[in-house]
Design a protein around this motif. Structure first.
Motif: not given
Length: 433
Positions: A182, A217, A220
């Motif tokens: 990410s 998402s 996180k």
């Protein structure tokens, strides 16, 4: 470094006692060793400002930075507005590896807008300090920073979701255990202080906060926050620097406390000569895992290090360290499969290839050998970690610095669940005040 002494040597308008005049004359002739020997033979003159000033410079130039710093500290206490003396004192701190205190003195003089030649010399020292601070060791004032980058393995997961477990057979891991990459946002702030309380003695303190916020998402849930505070004392005696510290820190994952640490440490740095410094350090840390108390442990560590500066255009500084540590699980009941002995080797090189630029590279290796067999895999866990890091910094202004970093991690293990590779690239802007 001796060039700075020659640049800053100055003649005061007042008259000098004969011993100080003799020291000055020898320094002007480039005979630093003779000036130092003369100063040692006239120890009754120590404490007289003019003598302390020239004796401090002679001691620095002849490889006795500890003595030089003590003499110059006495002088600066009486004449705090003498920028030339502060610069020599900063040079002494730099030689001893007291980079935070060196930076403080250099920045104090820079704020007074010295002549361009002096500014240029100071900035080269500052660039060298920044190059050695591969993670921006907090300064004596404060900082804020913002940045971002990409992490190829935010959760230190393994490459394949399917593994074989002796006690369970073939197992399909959840997505949280599989490698996931990410982009991320980095935020940080902090500050530190150093307050002299006696000749060669200073109190230290500081705090920092860093946050790594992943963009994906799913990722996180692996957002991290690190909070830390420390305090301590450092003392300089002749060629020796001693430092004792106490620190508290907490690591959060997904905004929940993951690990709390309280540690104490001691360091001894011995200046062999102007270019070489050896060190010994000891550490104890109490590690607690609020959400997984079975992992609570005590850590004991001891190590040695060596710092070598080279007289060359890019001001290279080589540092090597070796650490022997033991992590002892103390859960109830004790989980010796989580207790381990570890050995770490670290080498790093810092360069200043041009004004305003800093470059650093490093290699690290950690060997971990666990005490008892893993209850699921039925073998003792053996890990070998290999790391490579590199960084480049560019100072836009005295307060604003840009930096890019790369880290490659490769953890090899005899248990499939703990094998992983990771590449992390980050770019940051830091403002110091």
């Amino acid at each position: 470094m001796a060039a700075l002494a020659a640049m800053l040597l100055f003649a005061c308008s007042k008259s000098f006692a004969a011993p100080a005049d003799e020291l000055r004359a020898l320094l002007e002739q480039g005979r630093s060793a003779d000036a130092y020997a003369l100063g040692r033979s006239r120890s009754e003159e120590l404490g007289k400002p003019d003598f302390d000033f020239y004796y401090g410079i002679a001691a620095l130039d002849s490889g006795h930075a500890g003595e030089g710093v003590l003499a110059l500290e006495r002088y600066v206490v009486r004449f705090p507005d003498n920028d030339r003396a502060r610069l020599e004192l900063a040079r002494g701190y730099f030689v001893l590896g007291e980079l935070v205190r060196a930076r403080e003195e250099f920045e104090t003089v820079l704020r007074k807008d010295p002549p361009p030649a002096v500014q240029a010399t100071i900035e080269r020292f500052m660039d060298s300090i920044r190059a050695q601070e591969t993670r921006y060791a907090a300064t004596a004032t404060g900082y804020v920073e913002i940045g971002g980058g990409y992490d190829s393995n935010v959760n230190s997961g393994i490459g394949s979701p399917v593994i074989s477990v002796p006690t369970l057979g073939t197992v399909q891991l959840t997505q949280a255990g599989v490698k996931s990459g990410s982009s991320f946002l980095h935020l940080g702030a902090g500050g530190s202080m150093s307050h002299p309380v006696a000749a060669g003695v200073a109190l230290l303190g500081g705090a920092s906060a860093e946050f790594k916020l992943n963009a994906g998402s799913f990722d996180k849930q692996f957002d991290q926050g690190a909070l830390a505070a420390y305090g301590g004392v450092s003392a300089i005696r002749d060629k020796d620097l001693y430092r004792a510290t106490f620190s508290l820190s907490t690591l959060e994952v997904d905004y929940n406390r993951f690990r709390d640490a309280a540690s104490v440490g001691g360091e001894w740095h011995r200046q062999v000569d102007e270019l070489n410094t050896g060190s010994v350090f000891l550490q104890y840390a109490r590690l607690q895992y609020p959400s997984s108390p079975a992992r609570d442990a005590d850590f004991y560590g001891a190590g040695v290090g060596w710092r070598r500066a080279f007289v060359a255009p890019m001001r290279p500084v080589l540092q090597v360290q070796a650490l022997l540590g033991q992590e002892k699980n103390d859960a109830s009941p004790v989980r010796d499969d989580l207790s381990r002995e570890l050995y770490t080797l670290r080498g790093g090189l810092a360069l200043t290839p041009a004004a305003r630029w800093g470059v650093s590279v490093g290699l690290s290796y950690t060997r971990s050998r666990f005490k008892d067999a893993d209850p699921l895999f039925l073998v003792k866990r053996d890990d070998d970690y290999y790391g490579f890091d590199a960084g480049v910094s560019y100072r836009l202004t005295r307060q604003l610095t840009l930096r890019g970093d790369y880290l490659h991690s490769d953890n090899r293990s005899n248990i499939e669940l703990y094998k992983y590779t990771r590449d992390l690239i980050s770019f940051r802007a830091r403002y110091e005040f």
